[in-house]
Design a protein around this motif. Structure first.
Motif, PDB file in Angstrom:
ATOM      1  N   LYS B  71       0.831  -1.215   0.000  1.00 32.76           N
ATOM      2  CA  LYS B  71       0.000   0.000   0.000  1.00 32.76           C
ATOM      3  C   LYS B  71       0.862   1.262   0.000  1.00 32.76           C
ATOM      4  CE  LYS B  71      -2.311  -0.781   3.835  1.00 32.76           C
ATOM      5  NZ  LYS B  71      -1.771  -2.028   4.396  1.00 32.76           N
ATOM      6  N   SER B  72       1.820   1.314   0.913  1.00 32.70           N
ATOM      7  CA  SER B  72       2.637   2.531   1.017  1.00 32.70           C
ATOM      8  C   SER B  72       3.528   2.705  -0.205  1.00 32.70           C
ATOM      9  CB  SER B  72       3.477   2.500   2.288  1.00 32.70           C
ATOM     10  OG  SER B  72       2.642   2.631   3.417  1.00 32.70           O
ATOM     11  N   THR B  74       2.885   1.709  -3.196  1.00 32.82           N
ATOM     12  CA  THR B  74       2.019   2.178  -4.278  1.00 32.82           C
ATOM     13  C   THR B  74       1.771   3.677  -4.139  1.00 32.82           C
ATOM     14  OG1 THR B  74       0.967   0.013  -4.316  1.00 32.82           O
ATOM     15  CG2 THR B  74      -0.213   1.805  -5.384  1.00 32.82           C
ATOM     16  N   THR B  75       1.455   4.097  -2.923  1.00 27.58           N
ATOM     17  CA  THR B  75       1.242   5.521  -2.651  1.00 27.58           C
ATOM     18  C   THR B  75       2.457   6.333  -3.063  1.00 27.58           C
ATOM     19  OG1 THR B  75      -0.032   4.865  -0.734  1.00 27.58           O
ATOM     20  CG2 THR B  75       0.652   7.139  -0.818  1.00 27.58           C
ATOM     21  N   GLU B  76       3.634   5.838  -2.711  1.00 26.12           N
ATOM     22  CA  GLU B  76       4.861   6.576  -3.011  1.00 26.12           C
ATOM     23  C   GLU B  76       5.128   6.664  -4.513  1.00 26.12           C
ATOM     24  OE1 GLU B  76       6.976   5.271   1.156  1.00 26.12           O
ATOM     25  OE2 GLU B  76       7.906   4.684  -0.741  1.00 26.12           O
ATOM     26  N   THR B  79       2.893   9.292  -6.023  1.00 28.15           N
ATOM     27  CA  THR B  79       3.290  10.667  -5.715  1.00 28.15           C
ATOM     28  C   THR B  79       4.688  10.990  -6.241  1.00 28.15           C
ATOM     29  OG1 THR B  79       3.983   9.854  -3.561  1.00 28.15           O
ATOM     30  CG2 THR B  79       1.867  10.926  -3.685  1.00 28.15           C
ATOM     31  N   VAL B 107      -0.737  14.894  -0.481  1.00 30.00           N
ATOM     32  CA  VAL B 107      -0.404  13.614   0.117  1.00 30.00           C
ATOM     33  C   VAL B 107      -0.272  13.708   1.623  1.00 30.00           C
ATOM     34  CG1 VAL B 107       1.101  11.616  -0.046  1.00 30.00           C
ATOM     35  CG2 VAL B 107       1.059  13.276  -1.887  1.00 30.00           C
ATOM     36  N   GLN B 110       2.264   8.262   5.522  1.00 32.80           N
ATOM     37  CA  GLN B 110       2.122   7.486   6.747  1.00 32.80           C
ATOM     38  C   GLN B 110       3.183   7.937   7.743  1.00 32.80           C
ATOM     39  OE1 GLN B 110       2.224   3.328   6.041  1.00 32.80           O
ATOM     40  NE2 GLN B 110       2.074   2.816   8.186  1.00 32.80           N
ATOM     41  N   ILE B 179      -4.276  11.908  -1.501  1.00 31.11           N
ATOM     42  CA  ILE B 179      -3.818  10.572  -1.131  1.00 31.11           C
ATOM     43  C   ILE B 179      -3.546  10.545   0.363  1.00 31.11           C
ATOM     44  CG2 ILE B 179      -1.983   8.878  -1.442  1.00 31.11           C
ATOM     45  CD1 ILE B 179      -1.782   9.828  -4.301  1.00 31.11           C
ATOM     46  N   ASP B 181      -2.489   8.142   3.507  1.00 27.90           N
ATOM     47  CA  ASP B 181      -1.981   6.840   3.939  1.00 27.90           C
ATOM     48  C   ASP B 181      -2.242   6.700   5.435  1.00 27.90           C
ATOM     49  OD1 ASP B 181      -0.797   4.408   4.029  1.00 27.90           O
ATOM     50  OD2 ASP B 181       1.155   5.044   3.266  1.00 27.90           O
TER      51      ASP B 181
END
Lengths: 271, 343
Positions: B71-72, B74-76, B79, B107, B110, B179, B181
């Protein structure tokens, strides 16, 4: 208790007033970051206060009196301490970067309109601003307390040359911030600062060093930082072009090291 | 490379654009997010392993998955903080970095860092000037409810206050894509509720939201669409209702009077029967058949209730299936465990 505000007109209205940005992102960052650093007590004490105190102590100890020789000696000490203080300010800018890298603030900045490259340029600009208080205050003390009297052009030339000579040292600060772990950066920075100051003859005049140390000093940016600061005060000496060459070489080498470190930092910054 | 495509359960109906590119051709609008065959490894660990995902503008999407699901990462990648090893990542049809520079992406990382030795107001001022077209600072402060602690230094903030500051930094750019997290980590129940109310209000004008969470109830109530990741792969994609329907099982409960548990357990469709306090609970794969048979054979059965699976049940089932199909374990992670991990 907590509200988080629920009634708001939708944003899609294009006529809605927007704050205009007055400064470009790197300039805005440099200005605010400088201000935040100047509010930092520790920075002011170590990078600004300490060289000032050292100058007063040394000049009163070794260059008291009002003979022209004593004035000149006081001026030389003034340049050395201004160089030492600005060197410390340049290094501390780098240690800030290491802390920001560890905390992940570096990443937070990378999701703004401030591109990473601009960020480093802004950082360098911040350091170049932060070295000024050390230079200016020690020089002011030289004028007020040390009784040093020089033509305005000489003061300005000395300050200007030192400021330019600080460019490779600002880059050195950034390189340390990019390469050294946050846990170690305090110690490493202090060590580098002391080595630079000692080998560059800021503590003990180079003339008093053994010949090997004298030769080494001439390859050090801190040595040329002080030499360039002194040059306008010593009429009849030729301009130290060698020093300019040494400083440019350091700048080039450190920029390469910084570029590599930057790529590494961007890839490995705390996740 | 394991054959991922045939194991992806895409729960598509006419409203969900799992086939993003086709959607573009019709509407002419670039998707908010498009991932195509995205890979990212850290050493020998495949954080993201062939991920395809398209999110249309205006969708509110929850990403679920155990820790280490990607998940993280993918987020990174969305962005632009992290570059994929392979595949394509586009945000509004552009490279992520470009979309970020244009201020189209906000963003909340996390446990994202906050500048140390600075007050909340210092941080807000510093960051505000770094965006292309920021929201007015006063509005940011109001929406994130920071008014009460503007002069507090960042290292002295409580967990919930720090999260609100991170939220403020995320919305500051006035982004079209937000986004988040794990946005509600460290918030108490009341602040969590207020947070989601604020978020809904902000995005009511059609912003796109992608959020990762360990609180399945948040995904259930806040998201239009849920994607489930496990070991860097997409294993389910659909509305919360569709995900829940994935678990066909129903639970029937009835009063523990005049009936025998052993007999109930033999009814058609029943896969589990147990006593829960004063009631009996049956799990069944076909509640209609079970109920008809029960009424015919157990005239005493009373106070009947049929409950469908929760999102949590669905999630657990998905994780179990994923485990079974792969022969790996997910370290025994369950949503309960995950909530703990999330502090």
């Amino acid at each position: 208790m907590t509200t988080f505000v629920a009634d708001r007109s939708p944003r899609s209205d294009p006529s809605r007033p927007r704050p205009r940005r007055h400064l470009s992102a790197p300039v805005h960052y440099a200005v605010h970051s400088t201000w935040l650093t100047l509010k930092n007590f520790a920075f002011v004490i170590f990078a600004v206060g300490m060289p000032l105190v050292l100058y007063l102590v040394f000049s009163q100890t070794f260059a008291s009196g009002s003979t022209p020789d004593a004035r000149l000696a006081s001026a030389m000490i003034m340049v050395s301490m201004a160089a030492y203080g600005s060197l410390g300010a340049a290094m501390s800018g780098g240690s800030q970067l290491a802390l920001e890298r560890r905390s992940g603030w570096f990443r937070q900045l990378s999701v703004t309109a401030l591109a990473p490259r601009s960020f480093l340029l802004a950082k360098a600009a911040v350091i170049m601003i932060l070295v000024l208080p050390s230079l200016l205050l020690v020089y002011a003390a030289g004028f007020v307390v040390g009784g040093i009297r020089l033509p305005v052009a000489v003061w300005l030339a000395s300050l200007g040359l030192m400021w330019l000579a600080l460019i490779p040292l600002a880059i050195l600060g950034i390189v340390l911030g990019l390469w050294v772990k946050a846990e170690a950066v305090g110690g490493v920075t202090t060590l580098v600062l002391l080595l630079m100051a000692m080998l560059g003859g800021l503590w003990v005049p180079v003339d008093l060093m053994p010949s090997a140390a004298q030769a080494l000093a001439q390859t050090m940016p801190a040595y040329w930082l002080a030499e360039l600061g002194r040059w306008p005060m010593l009429p009849g000496t030729s301009f130290p072009w060698v020093g300019v060459g040494v400083l440019i070489a350091w700048s080039a080498g450190l920029t390469v090291l910084g570029a590599v470190g930057f790529r590494r930092a961007a890839a490995t910054s705390k996740r | 490379m394991p054959p991922t495509q045939n194991r992806v359960m895409v729960l598509t109906d006419s409203t969900i654009g799992a086939d993003g590119p086709a959607l573009d051709a019709h509407s002419g609008v670039a998707p908010a997010i498009r991932l195509e065959g995205v890979h990212k490894s850290y050493g020998s660990v495949r954080a993201v392993d062939g991920l395809d995902l398209t999110i249309a503008p205006g969708e509110i999407v929850a990403v679920l998955g155990p820790n280490g699901a990607g998940k993280s990462t993918t987020t990174e990648m969305i962005t632009g903080i992290t570059q994929p090893d392979g595949g394509r990542v586009e945000v509004f049809g552009q490279p992520p970095r470009v979309a970020v520079l244009q201020g189209r992406v906000g963003v909340m990382l996390q446990a994202g860092a906050l500048l140390q030795e600075a007050t909340v107001r210092d941080v807000l001022r510093l960051m505000h000037g770094l965006h292309a077209h920021p929201l007015p600072l006063a509005e940011v402060i109001e929406r994130a409810d920071l008014g009460g602690f503007l002069k507090t230094r960042t290292e002295k903030l409580s967990g919930g206050q720090a999260q609100r500051l991170r939220y403020a930094l995320a919305i500051m750019a006035d982004p079209q894509l937000l986004i988040l997290d794990e946005p509600t980590v460290g918030m108490d129940v009341e602040i969590r509720r207020a947070f989601w109310a604020s978020m809904r209000d902000l995005v009511a004008d059609g912003r796109t939201v992608l959020f990762a969470t360990h609180h399945l109830d948040e995904a259930d109530t806040e998201a239009d669409r849920i994607v489930v990741l496990a070991r860097g792969r997409l294993i389910a994609d659909g509305t919360p209702a569709m995900i829940k329907n994935r678990v066909a099982d129903r639970t029937i409960t009835l009063a523990d009077r005049g009936v025998r548990l052993a007999e109930l357990a033999r009814l058609p469709g029943v896969i589990g029967a147990e006593r829960m306090g004063s009631r009996l609970q049956l799990r069944t794969t076909d509640s209609d058949r079970t109920l008809r048979a029960m009424i015919a054979s157990q005239p005493e059965a009373a106070e009947l209730e049929v409950v469908s699976a929760s999102l949590e049940d669905a999630f657990l089932t998905l994780m179990r299936d994923e485990q079974a199909s792969d022969g790996h374990t997910l370290d025994g992670q369950t949503p309960d465990k995950l909530s703990e991990d999330a502090r």
